[in-house]
Motif scaffolding. Structure first.
Motif, PDB file in Angstrom:
ATOM      1  N   ASP A 240      45.353  30.471  46.953  1.00  0.00           N
ATOM      2  CA  ASP A 240      45.062  31.395  45.855  1.00  0.00           C
ATOM      3  C   ASP A 240      43.618  31.878  45.958  1.00  0.00           C
ATOM      4  O   ASP A 240      42.704  31.070  46.152  1.00  0.00           O
ATOM      5  CB  ASP A 240      45.241  30.698  44.508  1.00  0.00           C
ATOM      6  CG  ASP A 240      46.644  30.134  44.320  1.00  0.00           C
ATOM      7  OD1 ASP A 240      47.124  29.460  45.250  1.00  0.00           O
ATOM      8  OD2 ASP A 240      47.237  30.361  43.264  1.00  0.00           O
ATOM      9  N   GLN A 254      38.805  41.857  37.125  1.00  0.00           N
ATOM     10  CA  GLN A 254      39.737  41.352  38.135  1.00  0.00           C
ATOM     11  C   GLN A 254      39.403  39.917  38.515  1.00  0.00           C
ATOM     12  O   GLN A 254      40.303  39.094  38.731  1.00  0.00           O
ATOM     13  CB  GLN A 254      39.699  42.257  39.374  1.00  0.00           C
ATOM     14  CG  GLN A 254      40.545  41.784  40.548  1.00  0.00           C
ATOM     15  CD  GLN A 254      42.034  41.837  40.284  1.00  0.00           C
ATOM     16  OE1 GLN A 254      42.474  42.231  39.204  1.00  0.00           O
ATOM     17  NE2 GLN A 254      42.838  41.431  41.256  1.00  0.00           N
ATOM     18  N   ARG A 257      40.892  37.717  35.923  1.00  0.00           N
ATOM     19  CA  ARG A 257      42.353  37.599  36.042  1.00  0.00           C
ATOM     20  C   ARG A 257      42.732  36.594  37.135  1.00  0.00           C
ATOM     21  O   ARG A 257      43.629  35.766  36.943  1.00  0.00           O
ATOM     22  CB  ARG A 257      42.963  38.976  36.336  1.00  0.00           C
ATOM     23  CG  ARG A 257      43.040  39.893  35.129  1.00  0.00           C
ATOM     24  CD  ARG A 257      43.896  41.116  35.412  1.00  0.00           C
ATOM     25  NE  ARG A 257      43.193  42.066  36.268  1.00  0.00           N
ATOM     26  CZ  ARG A 257      42.462  43.079  35.824  1.00  0.00           C
ATOM     27  NH1 ARG A 257      42.293  43.259  34.536  1.00  0.00           N
ATOM     28  NH2 ARG A 257      41.873  43.906  36.674  1.00  0.00           N
ATOM     29  N   LEU A 258      42.068  36.695  38.282  1.00  0.00           N
ATOM     30  CA  LEU A 258      42.377  35.781  39.383  1.00  0.00           C
ATOM     31  C   LEU A 258      42.012  34.345  39.029  1.00  0.00           C
ATOM     32  O   LEU A 258      42.761  33.409  39.337  1.00  0.00           O
ATOM     33  CB  LEU A 258      41.630  36.216  40.641  1.00  0.00           C
ATOM     34  CG  LEU A 258      42.044  37.560  41.232  1.00  0.00           C
ATOM     35  CD1 LEU A 258      41.103  37.961  42.359  1.00  0.00           C
ATOM     36  CD2 LEU A 258      43.477  37.505  41.740  1.00  0.00           C
ATOM     37  N   ARG A 260      41.822  33.080  36.014  1.00  0.00           N
ATOM     38  CA  ARG A 260      42.754  32.612  34.986  1.00  0.00           C
ATOM     39  C   ARG A 260      44.090  32.190  35.603  1.00  0.00           C
ATOM     40  O   ARG A 260      44.679  31.178  35.207  1.00  0.00           O
ATOM     41  CB  ARG A 260      42.977  33.722  33.946  1.00  0.00           C
ATOM     42  CG  ARG A 260      43.798  33.266  32.754  1.00  0.00           C
ATOM     43  CD  ARG A 260      43.742  34.284  31.633  1.00  0.00           C
ATOM     44  NE  ARG A 260      44.353  35.548  32.012  1.00  0.00           N
ATOM     45  CZ  ARG A 260      43.718  36.700  32.086  1.00  0.00           C
ATOM     46  NH1 ARG A 260      42.418  36.762  31.812  1.00  0.00           N
ATOM     47  NH2 ARG A 260      44.338  37.803  32.438  1.00  0.00           N
ATOM     48  N   ARG A 261      44.521  32.954  36.628  1.00  0.00           N
ATOM     49  CA  ARG A 261      45.770  32.596  37.315  1.00  0.00           C
ATOM     50  C   ARG A 261      45.639  31.248  38.021  1.00  0.00           C
ATOM     51  O   ARG A 261      46.559  30.416  37.975  1.00  0.00           O
ATOM     52  CB  ARG A 261      46.111  33.693  38.328  1.00  0.00           C
ATOM     53  CG  ARG A 261      47.471  33.532  39.005  1.00  0.00           C
ATOM     54  CD  ARG A 261      47.620  34.507  40.151  1.00  0.00           C
ATOM     55  NE  ARG A 261      47.346  35.881  39.752  1.00  0.00           N
ATOM     56  CZ  ARG A 261      47.182  36.884  40.606  1.00  0.00           C
ATOM     57  NH1 ARG A 261      47.246  36.653  41.908  1.00  0.00           N
ATOM     58  NH2 ARG A 261      46.957  38.105  40.170  1.00  0.00           N
ATOM     59  N   LEU A 262      44.486  31.028  38.655  1.00  0.00           N
ATOM     60  CA  LEU A 262      44.247  29.760  39.344  1.00  0.00           C
ATOM     61  C   LEU A 262      44.185  28.600  38.352  1.00  0.00           C
ATOM     62  O   LEU A 262      44.746  27.519  38.605  1.00  0.00           O
ATOM     63  CB  LEU A 262      42.935  29.857  40.132  1.00  0.00           C
ATOM     64  CG  LEU A 262      42.517  28.634  40.947  1.00  0.00           C
ATOM     65  CD1 LEU A 262      43.561  28.300  42.002  1.00  0.00           C
ATOM     66  CD2 LEU A 262      41.156  28.864  41.601  1.00  0.00           C
ATOM     67  N   ARG A 264      45.621  28.404  35.384  1.00  0.00           N
ATOM     68  CA  ARG A 264      46.958  28.136  34.839  1.00  0.00           C
ATOM     69  C   ARG A 264      47.833  27.391  35.833  1.00  0.00           C
ATOM     70  O   ARG A 264      48.591  26.503  35.451  1.00  0.00           O
ATOM     71  CB  ARG A 264      47.614  29.465  34.428  1.00  0.00           C
ATOM     72  CG  ARG A 264      47.038  30.033  33.140  1.00  0.00           C
ATOM     73  CD  ARG A 264      47.644  31.368  32.783  1.00  0.00           C
ATOM     74  NE  ARG A 264      47.129  31.855  31.510  1.00  0.00           N
ATOM     75  CZ  ARG A 264      47.327  33.074  31.041  1.00  0.00           C
ATOM     76  NH1 ARG A 264      48.026  33.954  31.762  1.00  0.00           N
ATOM     77  NH2 ARG A 264      46.826  33.438  29.874  1.00  0.00           N
ATOM     78  N   ARG A 265      47.731  27.748  37.102  1.00  0.00           N
ATOM     79  CA  ARG A 265      48.505  27.010  38.101  1.00  0.00           C
ATOM     80  C   ARG A 265      48.045  25.553  38.158  1.00  0.00           C
ATOM     81  O   ARG A 265      48.871  24.636  38.283  1.00  0.00           O
ATOM     82  CB  ARG A 265      48.347  27.656  39.479  1.00  0.00           C
ATOM     83  CG  ARG A 265      49.196  26.980  40.541  1.00  0.00           C
ATOM     84  CD  ARG A 265      49.060  27.620  41.909  1.00  0.00           C
ATOM     85  NE  ARG A 265      49.882  26.911  42.880  1.00  0.00           N
ATOM     86  CZ  ARG A 265      49.892  27.153  44.189  1.00  0.00           C
ATOM     87  NH1 ARG A 265      49.112  28.105  44.675  1.00  0.00           N
ATOM     88  NH2 ARG A 265      50.670  26.449  45.000  1.00  0.00           N
TER      89      ARG A 265
END
Length: 434
Positions: A240, A254, A257-258, A260-262, A264-265
């Motif tokens: 990621d 951006q 967003r990236l 936050r995605r990391l 959450r995973r």
């Protein structure tokens, strides 16, 4: 009593900017942080670009004053854009000025705020597109990288160099990439890393987040980290993107967003308790500062704070071994974004001192380091003399091995060492024992 509004760089696009910055005196607004500079000049002799240019605007205090005047409306951004772009692009973001400053003013962060206010891209358009694809279109990114490798292998890049095509400003980054990147990739190591990425790991005890260079440019670096980490842990490899590239060269939104995605995973993997290991000091420092990106959202900031506490550097898996008495001198290249001091740097120094004893060369704060995180692709005309200063310092101390804290710094420094001081080599710290 009336509260006066805090000046901002871009009041109409506040989400493009950080609302505050961490300082030794607590969280401060960007304006308070930049106003804390009293122009004492302690930072000037520590700044590589000021030492090369001898221009006051390119000193840390000159950069800080420019941002302050811009926020106070005393200078106009449109009328002074060329000068402001020069200030923002020439800064190495190395944190030397902060290290020398009594107030620990984060000038590098101020320059990033200025970059966001100016908009546009500092990188060549082709390189900006390629690196942006890693997060937005990963399959296209993989295809472009594999195609570039093929073109290089069959001699197409060499032909472009001979024809003079790579001398064009828009393509000069290809020439520099061809200079510093290794000629042969370790396919076995790359396959080993891919196998761990695709495998469904049951009950992992460690997450390895390889840097861009460990994943695509130096797979042997990624394999070394994986081999050492697997001695104690069940490792799960994630590819990621961390959001660091977007934070430095693109859009802060951006980057959020990236990140936050990391986060959450990570939360969905055994409740967000697993340690996250990275081989890049730049990625490590960025992920550790993740909470500052979510100050406007308390719930997200709480998650980011928990995630940041799980991030670790490769020093946590290193096992120093005693060396023979006859050993060439070694030193540490402190190249990193935003900082050159702290817990990780102290730990690295302790490891090297323990292993090499008197052969470990202490570096003065003025000793040059390799420009970090692709700065040479932004300002090659300044990056080259900075690297040459580092080579002179290495030659003066008769150093044989220089350990870096990121793969990209090792690649950059090795290019200049091979040309001007082939008696020394640079390597990542994780390969301390071969």
């Amino acid at each position: 009593m009336t509260d006066f509004p805090v000046p901002q760089l871009d009041p109409h696009a506040s989400k493009k900017h950080l609302s505050s910055l961490p300082t030794p005196f607590g969280q401060r607004s960007v304006y308070d942080s930049v106003s804390f500079c009293n122009r004492c000049g302690s930072c000037q002799q520590a700044c590589p670009t000021y030492l090369l240019s001898a221009q006051e605007p390119l000193s840390p205090r000159g950069r800080n004053q420019a941002v302050r005047l811009l926020m106070e409306g005393k200078i106009n951004l449109a009328q002074n854009r060329p000068l402001l772009e020069k200030l923002a692009a020439s800064c190495l973001l190395c944190g030397r000025c902060t290290q020398a400053c009594a107030g620990k003013i984060p000038t590098a962060q101020h320059m990033l705020e200025l970059r966001r206010a100016l908009g546009g891209s500092l990188l060549p358009a082709g390189l900006q597109f390629l690196l942006s694809c890693r997060a937005r279109r990963p399959q296209l990114f993989a295809f472009l990288v594999q195609t570039a490798r093929l073109l290089r292998r069959i001699g197409a890049v060499r032909l472009m160099r001979m024809s003079g095509l790579l001398s064009l400003p828009s393509l000069s980054w290809i020439r520099h990439a061809d200079d510093i990147l290794p000629r042969a990739l370790h396919e076995k190591a790359r396959k080993q890393l891919l196998c761990h990425t695709r495998a469904a790991v049951q009950k992992p005890t460690l997450i390895y987040l390889p840097s861009l260079e460990a994943q695509w440019l130096m797979p042997d670096l990624g394999a070394s980290v994986l081999t050492q980490a697997a001695q104690k842990h069940t490792v799960s490899v994630w590819h990621d993107p961390s959001g660091l590239f977007e934070y430095v060269y693109a859009d802060l939104r951006q980057s959020r967003r990236l990140l936050r995605r990391l986060i959450r995973r990570h939360q969905h993997t055994t409740g967000g308790r697993l340690p996250v290991l990275t081989d890049s000091i730049d990625v490590y420092l960025f992920l550790r500062s993740a909470p500052q990106l979510f100050e406007r959202w308390p719930a997200l900031q709480k998650q980011a704070r928990r995630f940041a506490s799980c991030v670790s550097f490769v020093t946590d898996i290193l096992k120093p071994r005693p060396q023979k008495a006859e050993q060439t001198n070694v030193r540490l290249d402190y190249s990193a974004l935003f900082a050159r001091e702290g817990e990780v740097f102290e730990r690295v120094q302790k490891i090297l001192k323990t292993q090499f004893k008197k052969n470990f060369v202490e570096c003065w704060y003025k000793d040059a380091d390799t420009p970090a995180f692709g700065y040479s692709f932004v300002r090659h005309n300044l990056a080259a003399p900075v690297c040459l200063q580092a080579v002179r310092s290495i030659a003066r101390t008769q150093t044989g091995t220089v350990f870096t804290l990121s793969g990209l710094s090792a690649l950059e420094l090795n290019f200049y060492l091979k040309r001007f001081y082939p008696h020394a080599r640079a390597d990542h710290l994780v390969r301390l024992n071969g």
